[in-house]
Design a protein around this motif. Structure first.
Motif, PDB file in Angstrom:
ATOM      1  N   ALA B  45       0.850  -1.190   0.000  1.00  0.00           N
ATOM      2  CA  ALA B  45       0.000   0.000   0.000  1.00  0.00           C
ATOM      3  C   ALA B  45       0.880   1.231   0.000  1.00  0.00           C
ATOM      4  O   ALA B  45       1.977   1.230   0.579  1.00  0.00           O
ATOM      5  CB  ALA B  45      -0.890   0.016   1.239  1.00  0.00           C
ATOM      6  N   THR B  63      -3.133   0.648  -9.108  1.00  0.00           N
ATOM      7  CA  THR B  63      -4.105  -0.382  -8.705  1.00  0.00           C
ATOM      8  C   THR B  63      -3.928  -1.639  -9.546  1.00  0.00           C
ATOM      9  O   THR B  63      -4.001  -2.760  -9.031  1.00  0.00           O
ATOM     10  CB  THR B  63      -5.539   0.160  -8.875  1.00  0.00           C
ATOM     11  N   ASP B  68      -2.410  -1.150  -3.063  1.00  0.00           N
ATOM     12  CA  ASP B  68      -3.537  -0.557  -2.342  1.00  0.00           C
ATOM     13  C   ASP B  68      -3.312   0.960  -2.290  1.00  0.00           C
ATOM     14  O   ASP B  68      -2.301   1.427  -1.754  1.00  0.00           O
ATOM     15  CB  ASP B  68      -3.577  -1.165  -0.931  1.00  0.00           C
TER      16      ASP B  68
END
Lengths: 307, 307
Positions: B45, B63, B68
């Protein structure tokens, strides 16, 4: 073992670095090459010239390391080649303060009869015509001829330099010299161009940034050992070349894979050379230290990724 | 696999090199880190901030690589961070032409709940207070925290920088920055001094001259792959860091021996990054090419001297 014939200067150097300065001390490309090669089981000889001001103890030092000095001419009444240099703060560049050619000006190399069949020939940095004359005297074709040279000859004797480059198997030069010789900034492109000039193997020395060995599309890289302090870089390139040629002569193997080992051996020995002034560190170096630092080179570079 | 939390800029870059120039393209440390790490099996992320001028296609690109992006704040009416730089002829130095902080000026990072237990945290180059804030939000102690930073923060936010350096396991900086941070010219001495500031592992990036990994007395070195041409160095250091952190996250192994592999993986990915402008090469890169070049890294560095 193979015979190793070395040609190059045997000289006086006076060196100044940020850490101190020396009076006239033992120097010269062939000196460094010979001492470095003597760490291997080789039968070696130096072809060079000195004046009768050159101390017997320096000659003894070479003889003590089993180097045949019958090819070192001593010119009566002559003065030995003298070089003096001043290193800048980062030790990556230097100014030449004095170059007195002296007896080197009229040097006619004479290869000892015993070495006219040497398998390995190391042409240390010298006028390209002197290097060519040594090759001309060989009676059997060497298995490997290694050439070291510098930018000075590119500026002053380029046609003669190109002639000798054509005749050698390996050339060792530094990164700036490779760029100058090839006209290419990228070292990969520079090596490719230098291949077309003759040498099947191109070694580009990058000082503290290691050395690259090129053979066609194949490349091998040896780092310089990261040191706390580099004290005096004088002779590091010659020590590298001597280790390279000495290891090849000992192993009698001129394959690319074995040249990788030779590049590591040369880098390893050069890492000692820079720790003290001139040849000082090489002269008190013992083989155990050499092996122990080779182990450091392994730890430094070897990894085990599964592919 | 371990979770990898990345903080850093997601930005617009405009780049000029001797080979050409770009308009505003996708850039930013976290972008490069995230894309590079996505070559490994990781759950990652990004925590960052952009303005609403930031194209959806750029966010989609992240993505699509399973990154994330719930931690990338989009500020309504805000403008995305913009950097513009001009590289000099040898590509080893550059001038910053424009730095518009825009939304970055008031950035308060928010770590997504799912990543407050991430095992690996990669703090990309940003204000040290932002990097600290991310660490403050972690609910479990990460297995490894990696910090990238630059000379700008040494000049402008040294106390805050020293605070975050204390808290990380690995620091990655370039050679000049290591010298500035430590006051030592020798990189061996510099690394030793940086160890005392906190990080058990110090990675010194030397650009085209490779990268050194220090851990106490142990040293590992990875060369940069010799390339015919470096096209655009932008993001090479971040790509290196992303490969390093991504590989560690995939392998779940924070030992020194595995970090050697991570340094090679980072160097390998960085060697692609510099081949085209910005992230272009990384985005069209496939895993077969990555593995094939890893094989080149092996050939480049592995030797077999018997000791």
């Amino acid at each position: 073992m193979n015979k190793l014939l070395i040609v190059g200067t045997v000289a006086f150097d006076a060196i100044e670095t940020p850490f101190g300065k020396t009076d006239k001390i033992l120097g010269g490309a062939a000196t460094y090459i010979g001492i470095s090669a003597s760490f291997f089981k080789v039968q070696s000889a130096i072809v060079s010239v000195v004046g009768d001001d050159f101390p017997q103890e320096y000659l003894d030092l070479l003889t003590d390391r089993n180097i045949d000095i019958s090819g070192i001419e001593v010119v009566k009444g002559g003065k030995t080649f003298f070089w003096s240099g001043l290193y800048h703060n980062d030790l990556n560049s230097r100014d030449t303060l004095v170059t007195e050619l002296n007896v080197l000006a009229d040097f006619q190399p004479k290869v000892p009869q015993d070495y006219k069949n040497a398998e390995i020939v190391m042409l240390g940095n010298l006028h390209p015509l002197v290097q060519s004359s040594v090759l001309d005297q060989m009676e059997t074709k060497p298995k490997l001829v290694v050439l070291d040279t510098m930018n000075f000859w590119m500026d002053c004797a380029l046609p003669e330099l190109m002639d000798i480059i054509k005749r050698v198997d390996v050339i060792t030069i530094n990164d700036e010299e490779a760029r100058q010789l090839s006209g290419e900034y990228s070292l990969v492109k520079a090596a490719a161009k230098i291949h077309t000039m003759g040498p099947k193997y191109v070694v580009i020395k990058k000082g503290e940034h290691g050395a690259l060995l090129f053979h066609g599309e194949e490349i091998f890289f040896a780092p310089a050992l990261p040191l706390e302090e580099v004290f005096d870089p004088t002779g590091a390139g010659d020590t590298f070349a001597g280790g390279f040629a000495g290891f090849i002569a000992q192993s009698e193997n001129v394959s690319f894979d074995n040249m990788k080992n030779a590049v590591i051996q040369g880098s390893n020995l050069a890492s000692f050379s820079v720790e003290k002034f001139g040849t000082e560190r090489m002269i008190d170096l013992d083989k155990k230290e050499v092996v122990s630092r080779l182990q450091q080179f392994k730890s430094l570079t070897q990894f085990d990724i599964e592919l």
